[in-house]
Scaffold this motif. Structure first.
Motif, PDB file in Angstrom:
ATOM      1  N   ARG A   1      -8.912  -6.964   6.058  1.00 53.92           N
ATOM      2  CA  ARG A   1      -8.494  -6.034   5.024  1.00 53.92           C
ATOM      3  C   ARG A   1      -7.193  -6.440   4.324  1.00 53.92           C
ATOM      4  NH1 ARG A   1      -6.651  -3.345   9.619  1.00 53.92           N
ATOM      5  NH2 ARG A   1      -4.448  -2.900   9.464  1.00 53.92           N
ATOM      6  N   ILE A   2      -6.407  -7.260   4.991  1.00 58.90           N
ATOM      7  CA  ILE A   2      -5.101  -7.580   4.424  1.00 58.90           C
ATOM      8  C   ILE A   2      -5.065  -9.011   3.911  1.00 58.90           C
ATOM      9  CG2 ILE A   2      -2.723  -8.015   5.216  1.00 58.90           C
ATOM     10  CD1 ILE A   2      -3.280  -5.162   4.530  1.00 58.90           C
TER      11      ILE A   2
ATOM     12  N   SER B   1     -12.125   5.085   4.628  1.00 64.30           N
ATOM     13  CA  SER B   1     -11.640   4.741   5.960  1.00 64.30           C
ATOM     14  C   SER B   1     -10.815   3.455   5.928  1.00 64.30           C
ATOM     15  CB  SER B   1     -12.832   4.591   6.898  1.00 64.30           C
ATOM     16  OG  SER B   1     -12.395   4.161   8.156  1.00 64.30           O
ATOM     17  N   VAL B   2     -11.298   2.480   5.187  1.00 58.39           N
ATOM     18  CA  VAL B   2     -10.559   1.227   5.056  1.00 58.39           C
ATOM     19  C   VAL B   2      -9.192   1.501   4.437  1.00 58.39           C
ATOM     20  CG1 VAL B   2     -10.475  -1.006   3.886  1.00 58.39           C
ATOM     21  CG2 VAL B   2     -12.625  -0.183   4.838  1.00 58.39           C
ATOM     22  N   LEU B   3      -9.199   2.296   3.409  1.00 59.40           N
ATOM     23  CA  LEU B   3      -7.958   2.591   2.699  1.00 59.40           C
ATOM     24  C   LEU B   3      -6.989   3.330   3.612  1.00 59.40           C
ATOM     25  CD1 LEU B   3      -7.060   2.340  -0.380  1.00 59.40           C
ATOM     26  CD2 LEU B   3      -7.337   4.802  -0.384  1.00 59.40           C
ATOM     27  N   ASN B   4      -7.517   4.288   4.336  1.00 60.14           N
ATOM     28  CA  ASN B   4      -6.696   5.069   5.238  1.00 60.14           C
ATOM     29  C   ASN B   4      -6.035   4.169   6.280  1.00 60.14           C
ATOM     30  OD1 ASN B   4      -5.710   7.408   6.625  1.00 60.14           O
ATOM     31  ND2 ASN B   4      -7.317   7.054   8.122  1.00 60.14           N
ATOM     32  N   LYS B   5      -6.796   3.207   6.755  1.00 56.56           N
ATOM     33  CA  LYS B   5      -6.256   2.266   7.738  1.00 56.56           C
ATOM     34  C   LYS B   5      -5.178   1.400   7.106  1.00 56.56           C
ATOM     35  CE  LYS B   5      -8.912   1.795  11.683  1.00 56.56           C
ATOM     36  NZ  LYS B   5      -8.249   2.392  12.819  1.00 56.56           N
TER      37      LYS B   5
ATOM     38  N   PHE C   1       0.809  -1.219   0.000  1.00 57.94           N
ATOM     39  CA  PHE C   1       0.000   0.000   0.000  1.00 57.94           C
ATOM     40  C   PHE C   1       0.837   1.261   0.000  1.00 57.94           C
ATOM     41  CE2 PHE C   1      -3.968  -2.009   0.154  1.00 57.94           C
ATOM     42  CZ  PHE C   1      -3.782  -3.191   0.838  1.00 57.94           C
TER      43      PHE C   1
ATOM     44  N   ALA D   1      -8.601   8.685  -3.091  1.00 56.07           N
ATOM     45  CA  ALA D   1      -8.292   8.779  -1.662  1.00 56.07           C
ATOM     46  C   ALA D   1      -7.842  10.182  -1.309  1.00 56.07           C
ATOM     47  CB  ALA D   1      -7.206   7.784  -1.292  1.00 56.07           C
TER      48      ALA D   1
ATOM     49  N   ALA E   1     -15.071  13.758  -4.663  1.00 57.42           N
ATOM     50  CA  ALA E   1     -15.040  12.953  -3.448  1.00 57.42           C
ATOM     51  C   ALA E   1     -16.352  12.214  -3.253  1.00 57.42           C
ATOM     52  CB  ALA E   1     -14.772  13.837  -2.249  1.00 57.42           C
TER      53      ALA E   1
ATOM     54  N   GLU F   1     -10.018  -6.954  10.319  1.00 59.70           N
ATOM     55  CA  GLU F   1      -9.388  -8.278  10.313  1.00 59.70           C
ATOM     56  C   GLU F   1      -9.227  -8.811   8.909  1.00 59.70           C
ATOM     57  OE1 GLU F   1     -11.865 -10.530  12.888  1.00 59.70           O
ATOM     58  OE2 GLU F   1     -10.898  -9.779  14.698  1.00 59.70           O
TER      59      GLU F   1
ATOM     60  N   LEU G   1     -12.278  10.207  10.030  1.00 65.22           N
ATOM     61  CA  LEU G   1     -13.180   9.303   9.340  1.00 65.22           C
ATOM     62  C   LEU G   1     -13.746   8.319  10.340  1.00 65.22           C
ATOM     63  CD1 LEU G   1     -10.971   8.772   6.210  1.00 65.22           C
ATOM     64  CD2 LEU G   1     -13.163   9.930   6.282  1.00 65.22           C
ATOM     65  N   GLU G   2     -14.832   7.683   9.948  1.00 65.42           N
ATOM     66  CA  GLU G   2     -15.425   6.662  10.814  1.00 65.42           C
ATOM     67  C   GLU G   2     -14.405   5.558  11.069  1.00 65.42           C
ATOM     68  OE1 GLU G   2     -18.604   8.560  11.560  1.00 65.42           O
ATOM     69  OE2 GLU G   2     -18.594   6.452  12.141  1.00 65.42           O
ATOM     70  N   PRO G   3     -14.379   5.025  12.281  1.00 64.05           N
ATOM     71  CA  PRO G   3     -13.484   3.898  12.508  1.00 64.05           C
ATOM     72  C   PRO G   3     -13.923   2.695  11.667  1.00 64.05           C
ATOM     73  CG  PRO G   3     -14.892   4.282  14.410  1.00 64.05           C
ATOM     74  CD  PRO G   3     -15.126   5.421  13.462  1.00 64.05           C
ATOM     75  N   THR G   4     -12.950   1.903  11.288  1.00 69.70           N
ATOM     76  CA  THR G   4     -13.267   0.730  10.487  1.00 69.70           C
ATOM     77  C   THR G   4     -13.915  -0.318  11.373  1.00 69.70           C
ATOM     78  OG1 THR G   4     -11.205   1.196   9.410  1.00 69.70           O
ATOM     79  CG2 THR G   4     -12.250  -0.890   8.859  1.00 69.70           C
TER      80      THR G   4
ATOM     81  N   LEU H   1     -17.480   6.912   1.971  1.00 66.30           N
ATOM     82  CA  LEU H   1     -16.629   7.287   3.094  1.00 66.30           C
ATOM     83  C   LEU H   1     -16.052   6.072   3.800  1.00 66.30           C
ATOM     84  CD1 LEU H   1     -15.738   9.932   4.344  1.00 66.30           C
ATOM     85  CD2 LEU H   1     -17.569   9.694   6.009  1.00 66.30           C
TER      86      LEU H   1
ATOM     87  N   ILE I   1      -1.324   9.013  15.416  1.00 62.65           N
ATOM     88  CA  ILE I   1      -2.106  10.155  14.938  1.00 62.65           C
ATOM     89  C   ILE I   1      -3.406  10.338  15.723  1.00 62.65           C
ATOM     90  CG2 ILE I   1      -3.365   8.962  13.089  1.00 62.65           C
ATOM     91  CD1 ILE I   1      -2.626  11.578  11.353  1.00 62.65           C
TER      92      ILE I   1
ATOM     93  N   GLU J   1     -13.980  -5.796   9.249  1.00 61.49           N
ATOM     94  CA  GLU J   1     -13.265  -5.307   8.065  1.00 61.49           C
ATOM     95  C   GLU J   1     -11.779  -5.182   8.335  1.00 61.49           C
ATOM     96  OE1 GLU J   1     -16.451  -2.638   5.568  1.00 61.49           O
ATOM     97  OE2 GLU J   1     -14.868  -1.657   6.694  1.00 61.49           O
TER      98      GLU J   1
ATOM     99  N   ALA K   1      -6.657  12.722  10.606  1.00 65.32           N
ATOM    100  CA  ALA K   1      -6.380  11.286  10.496  1.00 65.32           C
ATOM    101  C   ALA K   1      -6.374  10.863   9.039  1.00 65.32           C
ATOM    102  CB  ALA K   1      -7.422  10.498  11.282  1.00 65.32           C
ATOM    103  N   ALA K   2      -7.219  11.497   8.240  1.00 67.89           N
ATOM    104  CA  ALA K   2      -7.264  11.149   6.820  1.00 67.89           C
ATOM    105  C   ALA K   2      -6.011  11.607   6.090  1.00 67.89           C
ATOM    106  CB  ALA K   2      -8.503  11.781   6.181  1.00 67.89           C
TER     107      ALA K   2
ATOM    108  N   VAL L   1     -10.692  12.313  -0.750  1.00 73.03           N
ATOM    109  CA  VAL L   1     -11.274  12.093   0.576  1.00 73.03           C
ATOM    110  C   VAL L   1     -10.481  12.867   1.615  1.00 73.03           C
ATOM    111  CG1 VAL L   1     -11.666  10.390   2.381  1.00 73.03           C
ATOM    112  CG2 VAL L   1     -12.207   9.839   0.007  1.00 73.03           C
TER     113      VAL L   1
END
Lengths: 280, 254
Positions: B16-17, A49-53, A28, B36, A40, B14, B5-8, A45, A173, B12, B175-176, B39
């Motif tokens: 995501r990878i 968020s998934v991507l950001n994580k 990533f 992204a 956007a 678990e 952003l909203e927490p994952t 959204l 962060i 999801e 955070a974004a 966003v």
């Protein structure tokens, strides 16, 4: 203690540590560019968020990052404690510099211990001189008997520390206070690194005349090849998709200058691999 | 801090990878890497702030959200680059700095600051072309360039201020915008290396000790921490070196 023991310790507070160290996360990194602005509204959204994580951001817990920093600061502190007590220094200024850095590392240890304590998630790990092996398992035979080696190990630790804090910062962060403190330690480590590099540049014996206070490409500045991992990756000349080299006005930014202008992070796994020989 | 952003959701997180190839293909075909950024930029815009950067009466509004922080960094890098460009271009540079190693250090620092300035110019243009601040007009008093001592004193102020600015701005990034935090981290340690070298050129051994200069107290405090300053504190200290009025009133404050 070895790397797996460290991870086991971390696992006690963060059961998902092995997932977080998964090198596949690195795929990533390539998506961290500043792309063109698109609508956007087209991006749900939740997916953002998934991507950001997922991209480029480790999700290590605050406790995990602080314990990681604490281990590195102890490694540095006990090194300088022993180093400053030697009689290898050619000048009073050189000895004073080591004492200054030693005292800062001691302050960092105390600060991190109190920060961990304040999380109320159990006492911080305690280290002693016996926790560390400054011969790196026999790789170095004269760490505290050869001034050149002592300076080189000091530079190695500081440059590693800078990259370690840099890599960990995104994990913090969510916590403004801890993030800012980590950045405030990070820049002190960089000041230390610059001074040690200067000491090696200017040393009459045991130095490296070509050394600079900043890191050129991935030059390890006369350190043994075993330390190359500390500098691998520093040679990049593109940041967030932007090429840094070029001619601006009458000034040409070479690959060397472009690489010096940006220090690169290391992941926790990379740092632990580098310091593993020094930790019993 | 701008909205996070909203927490994952946990499930999801678990998952995501676990399917890297599918994810990679998905990213490739949706161009989501670029999206992204959108966003990042839109979720960090707090509410009713104007998108467009406003210049009135020689005032430069740095803007808001993550782009405001990028403009803030860009402004400081412009000032640093202008200063070192002027120093190295002095007709008596070699006389003021007879030591070749010192001249090499100052020339390197000039190059690094130009690299930083040009990076921000391109990155902000790519991310938010309508919001980038213009090129600023440096206001360097002749006295700042008059002697080795005054040049190094000015350089020390700029470098320590730069370090303190980045140290204080990290937590203001949303955070974004975590990618921006990564970039700031890559630059701030180089600024700290500059600060150490300049301080050592003034007085060897003061790389991380002695008076801060940009604030009361020492450059490294009793906890071993470097200085961190808010944008308002930094802009007040930087203002004398720039002709335009720097307006950071819309920058994030937490």
């Amino acid at each position: 203690m070895n790397i797996f023991n460290i991870i086991k310790e971390i696992e006690k507070v963060d059961p998902e540590v092995y997932d977080r160290l998964d090198p596949r996360r690195a795929v990533f990194k390539h998506f961290a560019g500043f792309g063109k602005k698109l609508a956007a509204a087209a991006v749900p959204l939740a997916f953002g968020s998934v991507l950001n994580k997922a991209y480029g951001q480790s999700t290590s817990s605050i406790r995990e990052v602080l314990e990681y920093a604490l281990a590195l600061e102890n490694l540095e502190y006990y090194f300088y404690k022993q180093a400053a007590a030697t009689n290898l220094f050619p000048t009073a200024a050189a000895k004073t510099a080591f004492e200054t850095i030693r005292d800062h590392e001691e302050d960092h240890v105390a600060f991190l211990r109190s920060a961990i304590t304040s999380l109320n998630s159990g006492a911080p790990t305690t280290y002693t001189q016996a926790s560390f092996d400054y011969s790196a398992g026999g790789l170095l035979s004269d760490t505290f008997t050869n001034y050149g080696t002592m300076l080189a190990v000091a530079q190695a630790f500081e440059d590693t520390g800078v990259r370690a804090y840099k890599g960990a910062a995104p994990s913090l962060i969510s916590n403004d206070a801890v993030l800012q403190a980590a950045l405030q330690i990070h820049s002190v480590e960089a000041r230390h690194a610059a001074h040690l590099r200067r000491m090696r540049r200017d040393a009459a014996t045991g130095g490296v005349a070509s050394n600079k206070p900043w890191i050129t490409l991935k030059d390890r500045g006369g350190l043994p090849a075993a330390f190359q991992g500390i500098y691998d990756g520093e040679e990049v000349t593109t940041q967030a998709g932007v090429p840094i080299t070029g001619t601006f006005g009458s000034v040409t930014i070479t690959a060397e200058a472009a690489s010096e202008a940006f220090d690169e992070p290391l992941t926790m796994a990379q740092v632990l691999a580098i310091v593993d020989p020094f930790i019993k | 801090m701008a909205e996070n952003l909203e927490p994952t959701p946990v499930d999801e997180t678990e998952n995501r990878i676990n399917t890297p190839f599918n994810r990679r293909n998905f990213l490739k075909y949706t161009g989501v890497a670029m999206a992204a950024t959108a966003v990042v930029l839109t979720t960090s815009c707090d509410d009713d702030d104007e998108d467009d950067m406003v210049v009135t009466d020689d005032s430069v509004n740095l803007g808001s959200g993550d782009v405001g922080i990028l403009n803030y960094a860009y402004a400081l890098e412009q000032l640093e680059a202008a200063f070192y460009t002027a120093v190295v271009a002095l007709p008596n540079f070699n006389t003021l700095f007879p030591n070749a190693t010192e001249r090499a250090s100052l020339t390197d620092i000039r190059n690094h600051e130009i690299a930083h300035r040009e990076f921000f110019k391109k990155a902000i243009t790519a991310a938010a072309a309508s919001q980038i601040i213009p090129s600023l007009t440096p206001n360097l008093p002749a006295s700042a360039l008059a002697s080795r001592e005054s040049i190094l004193a000015t350089a020390k102020t700029f470098e320590d201020l730069g370090v303190a600015a980045y140290n204080g701005a990290g937590k203001l990034i949303s955070a974004a915008g975590v990618a921006y935090l990564g970039i700031a981290g890559k630059i701030v340690s180089v600024e700290a290396r500059h600060a150490a070298e300049i301080r050592d050129m003034i007085s060897n051994g003061t790389f991380a000790s002695g008076a801060a200069g940009v604030t009361a107290g020492n450059i490294v405090d009793e906890n071993g921490l470097d200085v961190a300053l808010t944008p308002m504190q930094v802009l007040a200290l930087a203002q004398p070196f720039v002709k335009e009025k720097l307006n950071g009133s819309n920058l994030p404050t937490q």
